[in-house]
Motif scaffolding. Structure first.
Motif, PDB file in Angstrom:
ATOM      1  N   HIS A  47       0.837  -1.190   0.000  1.00 36.23           N
ATOM      2  CA  HIS A  47       0.000   0.000   0.000  1.00 36.23           C
ATOM      3  C   HIS A  47       0.877   1.247   0.000  1.00 36.23           C
ATOM      4  CE1 HIS A  47      -3.378  -2.659   0.973  1.00 36.23           C
ATOM      5  NE2 HIS A  47      -2.596  -3.192   1.903  1.00 36.23           N
ATOM      6  N   GLY A  48       0.422   2.273  -0.705  1.00 36.37           N
ATOM      7  CA  GLY A  48       1.122   3.549  -0.708  1.00 36.37           C
ATOM      8  C   GLY A  48       2.312   3.586  -1.635  1.00 36.37           C
ATOM      9  N   PRO A  49       3.250   4.498  -1.390  1.00 31.85           N
ATOM     10  CA  PRO A  49       4.403   4.668  -2.285  1.00 31.85           C
ATOM     11  C   PRO A  49       5.240   3.405  -2.460  1.00 31.85           C
ATOM     12  CG  PRO A  49       4.193   6.567  -0.834  1.00 31.85           C
ATOM     13  CD  PRO A  49       3.198   5.553  -0.351  1.00 31.85           C
ATOM     14  N   PHE A  50       5.264   2.532  -1.472  1.00 35.87           N
ATOM     15  CA  PHE A  50       6.014   1.282  -1.588  1.00 35.87           C
ATOM     16  C   PHE A  50       5.560   0.517  -2.828  1.00 35.87           C
ATOM     17  CE2 PHE A  50       8.564  -1.728   1.126  1.00 35.87           C
ATOM     18  CZ  PHE A  50       8.606  -2.782   0.222  1.00 35.87           C
ATOM     19  N   ALA A  51       4.238   0.486  -3.063  1.00 33.35           N
ATOM     20  CA  ALA A  51       3.691  -0.277  -4.179  1.00 33.35           C
ATOM     21  C   ALA A  51       4.039   0.330  -5.531  1.00 33.35           C
ATOM     22  CB  ALA A  51       2.172  -0.385  -4.045  1.00 33.35           C
ATOM     23  N   ALA A  52       4.392   1.625  -5.557  1.00 31.62           N
ATOM     24  CA  ALA A  52       4.714   2.277  -6.825  1.00 31.62           C
ATOM     25  C   ALA A  52       6.069   1.833  -7.369  1.00 31.62           C
ATOM     26  CB  ALA A  52       4.684   3.790  -6.655  1.00 31.62           C
ATOM     27  N   ALA A  53       6.992   1.484  -6.503  1.00 33.21           N
ATOM     28  CA  ALA A  53       8.333   1.047  -6.915  1.00 33.21           C
ATOM     29  C   ALA A  53       8.784  -0.059  -5.968  1.00 33.21           C
ATOM     30  CB  ALA A  53       9.319   2.208  -6.905  1.00 33.21           C
ATOM     31  N   PRO A  54       8.146  -1.231  -6.017  1.00 31.46           N
ATOM     32  CA  PRO A  54       8.379  -2.252  -4.986  1.00 31.46           C
ATOM     33  C   PRO A  54       9.792  -2.815  -4.971  1.00 31.46           C
ATOM     34  CG  PRO A  54       7.009  -3.126  -6.749  1.00 31.46           C
ATOM     35  CD  PRO A  54       7.123  -1.655  -6.983  1.00 31.46           C
ATOM     36  N   ALA A  55      10.462  -2.937  -6.128  1.00 25.17           N
ATOM     37  CA  ALA A  55      11.805  -3.519  -6.134  1.00 25.17           C
ATOM     38  C   ALA A  55      12.776  -2.650  -5.339  1.00 25.17           C
ATOM     39  CB  ALA A  55      12.298  -3.695  -7.568  1.00 25.17           C
ATOM     40  N   ARG A  56      12.758  -1.352  -5.580  1.00 23.73           N
ATOM     41  CA  ARG A  56      13.644  -0.439  -4.848  1.00 23.73           C
ATOM     42  C   ARG A  56      13.233  -0.329  -3.381  1.00 23.73           C
ATOM     43  NH1 ARG A  56      16.886   3.927  -6.279  1.00 23.73           N
ATOM     44  NH2 ARG A  56      16.224   3.742  -8.459  1.00 23.73           N
ATOM     45  N   ALA A  57      11.925  -0.189  -3.138  1.00 23.70           N
ATOM     46  CA  ALA A  57      11.452  -0.022  -1.761  1.00 23.70           C
ATOM     47  C   ALA A  57      11.751  -1.261  -0.929  1.00 23.70           C
ATOM     48  CB  ALA A  57       9.955   0.268  -1.762  1.00 23.70           C
ATOM     49  N   PHE A  58      11.627  -2.441  -1.547  1.00 26.58           N
ATOM     50  CA  PHE A  58      11.909  -3.666  -0.801  1.00 26.58           C
ATOM     51  C   PHE A  58      13.377  -3.733  -0.415  1.00 26.58           C
ATOM     52  CE2 PHE A  58      12.953  -7.986   0.027  1.00 26.58           C
ATOM     53  CZ  PHE A  58      11.844  -8.476   0.701  1.00 26.58           C
ATOM     54  N   ALA A  59      14.260  -3.399  -1.328  1.00 26.27           N
ATOM     55  CA  ALA A  59      15.690  -3.438  -1.023  1.00 26.27           C
ATOM     56  C   ALA A  59      16.029  -2.499   0.129  1.00 26.27           C
ATOM     57  CB  ALA A  59      16.497  -3.091  -2.267  1.00 26.27           C
ATOM     58  N   ARG A  60      15.419  -1.337   0.150  1.00 29.73           N
ATOM     59  CA  ARG A  60      15.664  -0.405   1.252  1.00 29.73           C
ATOM     60  C   ARG A  60      15.169  -0.984   2.576  1.00 29.73           C
ATOM     61  NH1 ARG A  60      13.680   5.233  -1.684  1.00 29.73           N
ATOM     62  NH2 ARG A  60      15.638   5.657  -2.798  1.00 29.73           N
ATOM     63  N   MET A  61      13.992  -1.615   2.558  1.00 24.44           N
ATOM     64  CA  MET A  61      13.477  -2.229   3.777  1.00 24.44           C
ATOM     65  C   MET A  61      14.401  -3.348   4.252  1.00 24.44           C
ATOM     66  SD  MET A  61      11.283  -2.560   6.185  1.00 24.44           S
ATOM     67  CE  MET A  61       9.746  -1.741   5.745  1.00 24.44           C
ATOM     68  N   ALA A  62      14.865  -4.190   3.324  1.00 28.50           N
ATOM     69  CA  ALA A  62      15.769  -5.276   3.707  1.00 28.50           C
ATOM     70  C   ALA A  62      17.055  -4.727   4.298  1.00 28.50           C
ATOM     71  CB  ALA A  62      16.063  -6.155   2.492  1.00 28.50           C
ATOM     72  N   GLY A  63      17.579  -3.635   3.728  1.00 28.26           N
ATOM     73  CA  GLY A  63      18.794  -3.031   4.267  1.00 28.26           C
ATOM     74  C   GLY A  63      18.589  -2.487   5.665  1.00 28.26           C
TER      75      GLY A  63
END
Length: 538
Positions: free
Chosen positions: A144-160
């Protein structure tokens, strides 16, 4: 294509990230966080599960920012621990006090989420054995939200953020990203942003109609990891199959476990323990608690097959599948497309649900379990069989599009945000998969999807094939060509188009081409197919 009796040889695990002696562990998906009765924990354990996969809701466990209350989760987490089970917690949800309840996407939101996970791991140390970050992130359904707009980049940031907060020591592995199918296109995107660096293992959900090509896709995932920085263990956090007939589930489960284990998958979780309203035929148990056929296969694996050791691939060809559990000749799962199985030594034969069956005259699509001690298995594959599903993506098959004015041009592997297929960047929706074909029509005319078989030996060959249009799909015209000359044709509609016992004399190098062409105004025909070619005939 081998045609004589073949002694089954050893195929070692291809993954340096996992020892071939490491056990393959089979768990099951549960939903205690969603309100399932904790009494089902005993049912899962009694079926042989040592691992469960569940959730802990962030909003429930953090009633106020920075304050944690795990009372709701304690109900099932403590019961899981008391039964001696381990649990993988899958997580990537929102909280109304952070980032407006959207999937955490700001630095502050990610930091708050990492603190919650740290508190959760501290409370359930020893019970949570894996922390899976993300569930089918490529589908965006759970984002939901901006995360869903660019999930590959947002996921990597969350994992980091999570890896930095939890540190490398004294914590369970961080498993990423729970993609639906193998989704190599999405995984490449998120690896490019750093996910592979921050995660300890990669998780996938290889839902599929046919298991036979899964080993090839897992090998491509390993190659992608090596290309992008280094191979990590693979964990299958969901697998299963929606079926109208629950009796089909045991065969699917045994095939998948055999292939995954031999391909070096570390762990796998069947989806799910209990039938759900939206997936009514995927459970080991019905909603009234009655065991379903899948439960018998699950118990067979846990009690009689996996204790012998990790599956090893002993298959002489891709159309004769032989998987040995362990190395002492005590337990095998076998299936294929017609080869004659020969077993040296006293043996017990079971179906996929563990019921006794007679020794098979010929291998078929339904797997057979062979049990004994020091068994030697051989397969006579005379005449040989070429099968468009079992051998998809491998010789003697190749794939083309027939373009107006250009003729045949090769199709390439396209890795999408979901599965991979044979196609071309400018030809979507035309594609070929292991069991589906779609055609296309553009301004310059119809484009055909073409599968080619090339003979290696001279002789007579028998072709059996069937094409079935998807419900509501436009019809497709089917053409079979021998070295370019038309030998059979038909059209799909409400009824399938099939050929039975079409016999042709082929020389080495001869081509048989099976074409699906648009037969409707839009050109977007979609059809299932199965092609089998037997020969040279005696």
């Amino acid at each position: 294509m081998k045609r004589a009796g073949v002694l089954i040889g050893l195929s070692l695990l291809s993954s340096p990230a996992l020892s071939q002696d490491a056990p393959f562990r089979l768990g099951v998906q549960t939903h205690f966080e969603q309100g399932w009765s904790p009494a089902l924990i005993d049912r899962a354990a009694d079926l042989g599960a040592q691992m469960l996969r569940d959730e802990i809701a962030w909003a429930d466990a953090e009633p106020a920012p920075g304050q944690y209350d795990f009372a709701r989760a304690d109900v099932y987490m403590q019961a899981i621990a008391a039964r001696g089970l381990q649990v993988q917690i899958v997580t990537l949800d929102g909280h109304p006090a952070h980032d407006a309840g959207q999937t955490p996407h700001t630095g502050a939101g990610r930091a708050a989420y990492a603190e919650f996970l740290a508190a959760m791991l501290a409370r359930y140390s020893g019970t949570i054995h894996q922390l899976e970050l993300g569930n089918e992130v490529n589908s965006r359904e759970f984002l939901h939200g901006p995360f869903a707009a660019a999930p590959a980049r947002a996921f990597a940031r969350m994992a980091g953020t999570l890896a930095a907060r939890l540190g490398p020591d004294d914590r369970p592995p961080i498993v990423c990203t729970g993609v639906n199918t193998l989704a190599l296109g999405f995984l490449r995107d998120t690896f490019r942003h750093g996910t592979l660096e921050h995660c300890d293992a990669i998780s996938v959900h290889p839902y599929r109609e046919h298991p036979e090509t899964l080993d090839l896709e897992l090998a491509r995932l390993r190659a992608l990891m090596r290309e992008m920085g280094g191979e990590k263990p693979i964990i299958v956090t969901e697998f299963g199959k929606w079926v109208e007939d629950p009796g089909q589930s045991p065969a699917h489960m045994l095939k998948m476990v055999a292939i995954m284990g031999a391909a070096g998958v570390q762990d796998a979780y069947w989806y799910a323990l209990v039938d759900e309203p939206w997936w009514p035929n995927m459970g080991l148990l019905a909603t009234d608690g009655q065991e379903k056929p899948a439960a018998a296969a699950f118990r067979l694996l846990q009690d009689r097959l996996l204790p012998q050791g990790r599956p090893r691939d002993r298959s002489p060809t891709r159309t004769a599948r032989i998987y040995e559990f362990g190395t002492e000749g005590r337990a095998f799962v076998v299936w294929g497309t017609g080869g004659v199985l020969r077993v040296n030594g006293p043996a017990e034969f079971l179906d996929a649900a563990g019921q006794p069956v007679p020794p098979p005259d010929r291998l078929g699509d339904d797997p057979v379990v062979v049990l004994g001690d020091g068994l030697d298995l051989r397969v006579d594959q005379t005449p040989a069989v070429a099968d468009a599903i079992y051998q998809f993506g491998t010789p003697p098959w190749s794939y083309f599009a027939r373009r107006p004015g250009l003729g045949l041009t090769p199709l390439e592997i396209i890795d999408g945000q979901w599965g991979s297929y044979r196609g071309a960047p400018d030809l979507d929706p035309l594609r070929i998969t292991d069991d589906w074909i779609t055609t296309a029509r553009f301004a310059d005319g119809p484009f055909h999807a073409v599968e080619r078989f090339r003979a290696t030996d001279a002789g007579r060959y028998r072709v059996t094939a069937k094409w079935q249009a998807a419900p509501g799909a436009e019809p497709s015209r089917i053409e079979i060509r021998h070295n370019g000359g038309l030998v059979a044709q038909g059209q799909t509609g409400p009824d399938p188009f099939a050929v039975t016992a079409l016999e042709l004399t082929l020389a080495p190098g001869d081509r048989l081409e099976f074409e699906a062409a648009p037969a409707g105004p839009n050109g977007d025909g979609a059809l299932r197919r199965r092609i089998s070619i037997v020969g040279p005939l005696p």
